[in-house]
Each structure stands twice: as structure tokens, then as C-alpha cells.
Design an enzyme around this catalytic site. Structure first.
Site, PDB file in Angstrom:
ATOM      1  CG  ASP A 267      -2.928   8.179  -1.698  1.00 60.11           C
ATOM      2  OD1 ASP A 267      -2.856   8.682  -0.570  1.00 60.11           O
ATOM      3  OD2 ASP A 267      -2.627   6.990  -1.944  1.00 60.11           O
TER       4      ASP A 267
ATOM      5  CG  ASN B 239      -2.353  11.614   2.508  1.00 63.90           C
ATOM      6  OD1 ASN B 239      -1.784  10.707   1.888  1.00 63.90           O
ATOM      7  ND2 ASN B 239      -2.102  11.829   3.789  1.00 63.90           N
ATOM      8  CE  LYS B 240      -5.417   5.740   4.246  1.00 59.80           C
ATOM      9  NZ  LYS B 240      -6.318   4.908   3.440  1.00 59.80           N
TER      10      LYS B 240
ATOM     11  NE  ARG C  25      -0.433   1.640   3.632  1.00 53.36           N
ATOM     12  CZ  ARG C  25       0.721   2.325   3.767  1.00 53.36           C
ATOM     13  NH1 ARG C  25       1.881   1.719   3.943  1.00 53.36           N
ATOM     14  NH2 ARG C  25       0.726   3.645   3.712  1.00 53.36           N
TER      15      ARG C  25
HETATM   16  O1  MRU Z   1      -4.724   3.276   1.998  1.00 48.37           O
HETATM   17  P1  MRU Z   1      -3.229   3.476   1.976  1.00 48.37           P
HETATM   18  O2  MRU Z   1      -2.562   2.893   3.179  1.00 48.37           O
HETATM   19  O3  MRU Z   1      -2.604   3.016   0.696  1.00 48.37           O
HETATM   20  O4  MRU Z   1      -3.057   5.051   2.057  1.00 48.37           O
HETATM   21  C1  MRU Z   1      -1.767   5.582   1.951  1.00 48.37           C
HETATM   22  C2  MRU Z   1      -1.695   7.040   2.144  1.00 48.37           C
HETATM   23  O5  MRU Z   1      -2.693   7.717   2.288  1.00 48.37           O
HETATM   24  C3  MRU Z   1      -0.326   7.665   2.061  1.00 48.37           C
HETATM   25  O6  MRU Z   1      -0.259   8.814   2.843  1.00 48.37           O
HETATM   26  C4  MRU Z   1      -0.046   8.053   0.592  1.00 48.37           C
HETATM   27  O7  MRU Z   1      -0.232   6.966  -0.244  1.00 48.37           O
HETATM   28  C5  MRU Z   1       1.331   8.558   0.416  1.00 48.37           C
HETATM   29  S1  MRU Z   1       2.522   7.282   0.604  1.00 48.37           S
HETATM   30  C6  MRU Z   1       4.054   7.899   0.333  1.00 48.37           C
END
Ligand code: MRU
Length: 353
Positions: free
Chosen positions: A244, A254-255, A49
Site C-alpha cells: 500500500d 501491506n495488509k 479496495r
Molecule cells: O484493506 P485493503 O483490502 O484495501 O488492503 C489491500 C492490500 O493490503 C493489498 O495487498 C494492497 O493494497 C496491494 S493491492 C495491489
């Protein structure tokens, strides 16, 4: 030692090895992916991920796909690759790095076949592996440069808040947001990191804390609803997260929870930074409103591990990401440098430079 989230093992008939992030921090288990469906499942279920890491995994997924091409007519290889690309692209919708990597490998494959129609299947497969390796190596280099470009924003004695995991586990290299911390540590700076636990899947408490503890960085885990109070007490000097997908105007996905942090940071006069490689920008879209937001299963919210934490059958809202408005972002740090006050003009200048 910095974790290696993913690694290609062997030559054209090799396989993709991943750290199974679903099991951390309790168990450290490596997962071997020998075909496209295993890579798809690993991305979908978050064994691998983080935006850059799923891009690199996707590229290697296409290497696994073309292992199945045997026909001397390379059009067969191209059609296997196209089918695998569509399948992998349907795993998760938000991180643009996945689509960027899949498109890049597909284009390389098409160019190779049109320039070398009589080449052997083996040389076709070798070219695909070469490109996936290049994507992986470029990510490693970009991560380091992001850290070098952004470590100046971490002052000695500072309190830094981060959300989710934008560390080595989320990339092929040393991460994006966490890369700033690793580089600041190399310079001998002492600082304190607060890691949001990041419900529902706890990437902060499970992964970020695991990485920072291993690196010997002072880290404290927080429930997601504690950040505002810490800020009000003056204990946070900067918020640093990954992204993302970043639209042409600087709005950044982002998350889930990142948007709220940006508002809290603004209210408390704290700078809010995003660290991301330039392939996280999606200039084909004008603003964050156009970024597709992944909705995930209800049981991620109603259970923690195997424990039920909400009544059976309750309505659940579970978006995996949110959008932080560009106006709440102090600067975006990429491998090319720093975009202060991100907007259409500053971003397009930065990416051309
Ligand atoms: O759902 P995930 O764990 O893939 O979410 C990841 C994130 O939100 C990260 O902050 C993002 O991908 C940047 S990773 C360098």
C-alpha cells in the site's frame, strides 16, 4: 476472464461503475457511483479496495465532482475539485496511490486553468476525464508489466503463498502479486497457490480465491495462523504480496499479517517478494515508521458476517496494515523491473531508470 474492478461509463457526464467487493463471493453486483460522496463511501467501506484501485477510483471521483461546475469562471471548478480532493483523501490513510492520483489530477486541473483561463467548462471537464482515463490505462499497463517482470519467480511445481488480495480486484488491470501468477500461467507453468484468508475482512478467502478459481489456478485457502507450519513442511517456495505504500528505504506497508509472514519466510529461508507499481513508493518518507496505519472499526473483529464471535464490549485492536522491514524483502517487482535487496540506493536507482 479477469475481473474489471472499476470502469468509467460514458463521457464527461458519465458515472463510475464498481464491482461491489463487500458482497463477493456470494453475490456479483455492480455499484454505480454518480457523485463524490458515493465514491468516498465505496472507498471507506471497501466496496472498492486495494491501493491502485482506490487511486483510480479517487481520480474518477474528481471527474464526478467537476460535473457540478457550471460557472464560466473556471476558478469555481478548481475550488469544487479541491474540496472533493480533500474529502476523498480523508477516506483511507495508508495507500499512497490515492493521494498520488488525487494530487496528479489537481495539478493537471490547475495547469489547464492557468494556461486556458477562458476555456469552456466542458473542455475543463474533458481534461479532468482525460487524466483520470490516463491514470486508469497506465495502471492496466503497469499491472501487466509487473506480471511479466516477476513471473520468473514462480517456478513450475512451486507452492506460492499470498496474503490479502493483490489481484485484478485491487487494481484497474490484472493485479500486482496475482499478475505474476496470471503471467506464469500464460507460460504454461503449473503451480499451487495458498491464499491466507486474511482476517478480519477476508480479502484472501473471499476475493483472491474467487479470482484464482475463475482463472483456473490451483488455489487452497488457509486460516492466517497456518502459513508457518506449511513453510516448515517445505510446501512454500515463495511468498508474494502487494503493498500500500513503500518508504524510501524499502519498508513496505501491506495488509495486517504481512509482517509476520515476512518473519516466517526469513526463518524458513523462503524468498519474500512484493509486487507493486512505482506509484506505491513514497520517497517523501524515510522509513516505514512514518507510514500512517489505518485503524478500523471494532465490529470488523468482533463479528464475522452478522455472527458475533467475541463478547459484546470487549477491547479491540484493529489496524488494517502493518509494516514489513526492507531487510525481510528479497525483492520488489515493479513495472520497471526488479529491485533486489531494496534499500535507499537501489530504490532510487530503480525509480530513476
Ligand atoms: O484493506 P485493503 O483490502 O484495501 O488492503 C489491500 C492490500 O493490503 C493489498 O495487498 C494492497 O493494497 C496491494 S493491492 C495491489
Amino acid at each position: 476472464m479477469i475481473a474489471q474492478a472499476l470502469k468509467w461509463i460514458g463521457g464527461i457526464d458519465g458515472s463510475l461503475e464498481l464491482i461491489d467487493q463487500r458482497l463477493l463471493p456470494g453475490e456479483f453486483v455492480k455499484l454505480q457511483c454518480a457523485d463524490v460522496s458515493q465514491v468516498y463511501d465505496a472507498i471507506k467501506t471497501l466496496a472498492v479496495r486495494g491501493a491502485p484501485a482506490i487511486g483510480v477510483a479517487g481520480a474518477y471521483g474528481l471527474v464526478l465532482a467537476v460535473q457540478k461546475s457550471t460557472d464560466t469562471d473556471l476558478k469555481q471548478g478548481l475550488s469544487i475539485l479541491a474540496e472533493a480532493k480533500d474529502h476523498l483523501a480523508s477516506s483511507r490513510p495508508t495507500a499512497v496511490n490515492l493521494f498520488w492520483a488525487l494530487d496528479r489530477v489537481k495539478k493537471i486541473a490547475e495547469n489547464f486553468v492557468s494556461a486556458n483561463p477562458n476555456a469552456s467548462v466542458q473542455s475543463f471537464q474533458e481534461r479532468i476525464l482525460e487524466e483520470a482515463n490516463a491514470i486508469c490505462q497506465e495502471d492496466i499497463d503497469m499491472c501487466r508489466r509487473i506480471g511479466e517482470n516477476g513471473e520468473k519467480f514462480i517456478k513450475s511445481g512451486a507452492g506460492i503463498l499470498t496474503h490479502c488480495n493483490a489481484g485484478a480486484l485491487a487494481t484497474a488491470g490484472q493485479g500486482t502479486a496475482l499478475s505474476l501468477m496470471f503471467e506464469a500461467q500464460k507460460k504454461g507453468k503449473k503451480f499451487k497457490v495458498y491464499a491466507d484468508e486474511t482476517r478480519p475482512l477476508l480479502q484472501g478467502s473471499r476475493l483472491t480465491v474467487w479470482e484464482l478459481k475463475q482463472a483456473g489456478i490451483d488455489v487452497t485457502v488457509l486460516c492466517d495462523n497456518m502459513a508457518g507450519w506449511l513453510m516448515k513442511q517445505g510446501r512454500i517456495d515463495a511468498v508474494i504480496t502487494g503493498a500500500d505504500r513503500i518508504a524510501a528505504n524499502g519498508d513496505a506497508a501491506n495488509k495486517i499479517g504481512t509482517y509476520s509472514l515476512s518473519i516466517l519466510a526469513k526463518e524458513n529461508g523462503i524468498p519474500f517478494y512484493i509486487a507493486a507499481p512505482s506509484n506505491t513508493f513514497d520517497l517523501s518518507i524515510k522509513s516505514g515508521a512514518e507510514i500512517p496505519i489505518e485503524q478500523r472499526n471494532a465490529d470488523e473483529v468482533t463479528t464475522v458476517g452478522k455472527v458475533q464471535v467475541a463478547p459484546e464490549g470487549v477491547n479491540v485492536y484493529n489496524p488494517a496494515f502493518d509494516i514489513t522491514d526492507a531487510q525481510n524483502i528479497t525483492a520488489i517487482i515493479t513495472e520497471k523491473g526488479v529491485v533486489e535487496k531494496p534499500n535507499v540506493e537501489n530504490i532510487s536507482k530503480h525509480l530513476k531508470g
